[in-house]
Design a protein around this motif. Structure first.
Motif, PDB file in Angstrom:
ATOM      1  N   MET A 173      -3.969  10.739   6.267  1.00 31.62           N
ATOM      2  CA  MET A 173      -2.625  10.168   6.393  1.00 31.62           C
ATOM      3  C   MET A 173      -2.188   9.506   5.086  1.00 31.62           C
ATOM      4  SD  MET A 173      -2.998   8.623  10.240  1.00 31.62           S
ATOM      5  CE  MET A 173      -1.371   7.908  10.334  1.00 31.62           C
ATOM      6  N   ALA A 174      -3.118   8.812   4.432  1.00 30.13           N
ATOM      7  CA  ALA A 174      -2.788   8.143   3.161  1.00 30.13           C
ATOM      8  C   ALA A 174      -2.403   9.160   2.103  1.00 30.13           C
ATOM      9  CB  ALA A 174      -3.965   7.301   2.693  1.00 30.13           C
TER      10      ALA A 174
ATOM     11  N   LYS B   1      -7.372   8.477   8.673  1.00 26.21           N
ATOM     12  CA  LYS B   1      -6.612   7.522   7.859  1.00 26.21           C
ATOM     13  C   LYS B   1      -6.503   7.989   6.414  1.00 26.21           C
ATOM     14  CE  LYS B   1      -7.470   3.319  10.487  1.00 26.21           C
ATOM     15  NZ  LYS B   1      -8.068   1.969  10.450  1.00 26.21           N
TER      16      LYS B   1
ATOM     17  N   GLU C   4      -6.526   5.083   0.508  1.00 27.54           N
ATOM     18  CA  GLU C   4      -6.024   6.126  -0.388  1.00 27.54           C
ATOM     19  C   GLU C   4      -6.967   6.336  -1.569  1.00 27.54           C
ATOM     20  OE1 GLU C   4      -2.053   7.404  -2.932  1.00 27.54           O
ATOM     21  OE2 GLU C   4      -2.045   5.522  -1.823  1.00 27.54           O
TER      22      GLU C   4
ATOM     23  N   THR D 127      -0.910  11.944   2.603  1.00 24.87           N
ATOM     24  CA  THR D 127       0.400  12.515   2.909  1.00 24.87           C
ATOM     25  C   THR D 127       1.531  11.546   2.591  1.00 24.87           C
ATOM     26  OG1 THR D 127       0.385  11.786   5.220  1.00 24.87           O
ATOM     27  CG2 THR D 127      -0.528  13.971   4.738  1.00 24.87           C
ATOM     28  N   GLY D 128       1.181  10.304   2.222  1.00 32.17           N
ATOM     29  CA  GLY D 128       2.213   9.358   1.815  1.00 32.17           C
ATOM     30  C   GLY D 128       2.347   8.154   2.708  1.00 32.17           C
ATOM     31  N   ILE D 129       1.634   8.132   3.826  1.00 35.93           N
ATOM     32  CA  ILE D 129       1.687   6.968   4.708  1.00 35.93           C
ATOM     33  C   ILE D 129       0.972   5.813   4.028  1.00 35.93           C
ATOM     34  CG2 ILE D 129       0.922   6.048   6.936  1.00 35.93           C
ATOM     35  CD1 ILE D 129       1.277   8.900   8.033  1.00 35.93           C
ATOM     36  N   ARG D 130       1.602   4.649   4.034  1.00 36.94           N
ATOM     37  CA  ARG D 130       1.044   3.481   3.367  1.00 36.94           C
ATOM     38  C   ARG D 130       0.348   2.579   4.378  1.00 36.94           C
ATOM     39  NH1 ARG D 130       0.694   5.793  -0.922  1.00 36.94           N
ATOM     40  NH2 ARG D 130       2.563   6.261  -2.059  1.00 36.94           N
ATOM     41  N   PHE D 131      -0.843   2.159   4.035  1.00 35.74           N
ATOM     42  CA  PHE D 131      -1.588   1.201   4.834  1.00 35.74           C
ATOM     43  C   PHE D 131      -1.535  -0.122   4.083  1.00 35.74           C
ATOM     44  CE2 PHE D 131      -3.160   5.258   6.232  1.00 35.74           C
ATOM     45  CZ  PHE D 131      -3.337   5.097   7.604  1.00 35.74           C
ATOM     46  N   HIS D 132      -0.536  -0.911   4.386  1.00 35.33           N
ATOM     47  CA  HIS D 132      -0.337  -2.173   3.687  1.00 35.33           C
ATOM     48  C   HIS D 132      -1.528  -3.087   3.941  1.00 35.33           C
ATOM     49  CE1 HIS D 132       3.661  -1.017   2.539  1.00 35.33           C
ATOM     50  NE2 HIS D 132       3.899  -0.657   3.792  1.00 35.33           N
TER      51      HIS D 132
END
Length: 67
Positions: free
Chosen positions: A24-25, A21, A38, A27-32
């Protein structure tokens, strides 16, 4: 105006352990709803950088340029 920064041993490798996770954060993926992922990943990267090199502006690389 272009400023060139020379980083001693800039091609050396550093190992940082991240969760999937966190990776992934970065790389730009957002975990709302969970921005802490991040933050945690960036904290780990900054800690690894600080452990590897003593970052002081008198060494030629201001810390702000590396963030």
């Amino acid at each position: 105006m272009s400023t060139q920064v020379k980083i001693p041993q800039g091609d050396s490798k550093v190992k940082v352990e991240l969760t999937i996770k966190e990776l992934m954060a970065l790389t730009g993926i957002r975990f709302h709803g969970n921005h802490n992922i991040e933050i945690s990943a960036r904290k780990k990267l900054n800690e690894a950088l600080e452990e590897t090199f003593e970052l002081e502006s008198e060494q030629g690389v201001p810390r702000q340029m590396l963030n």
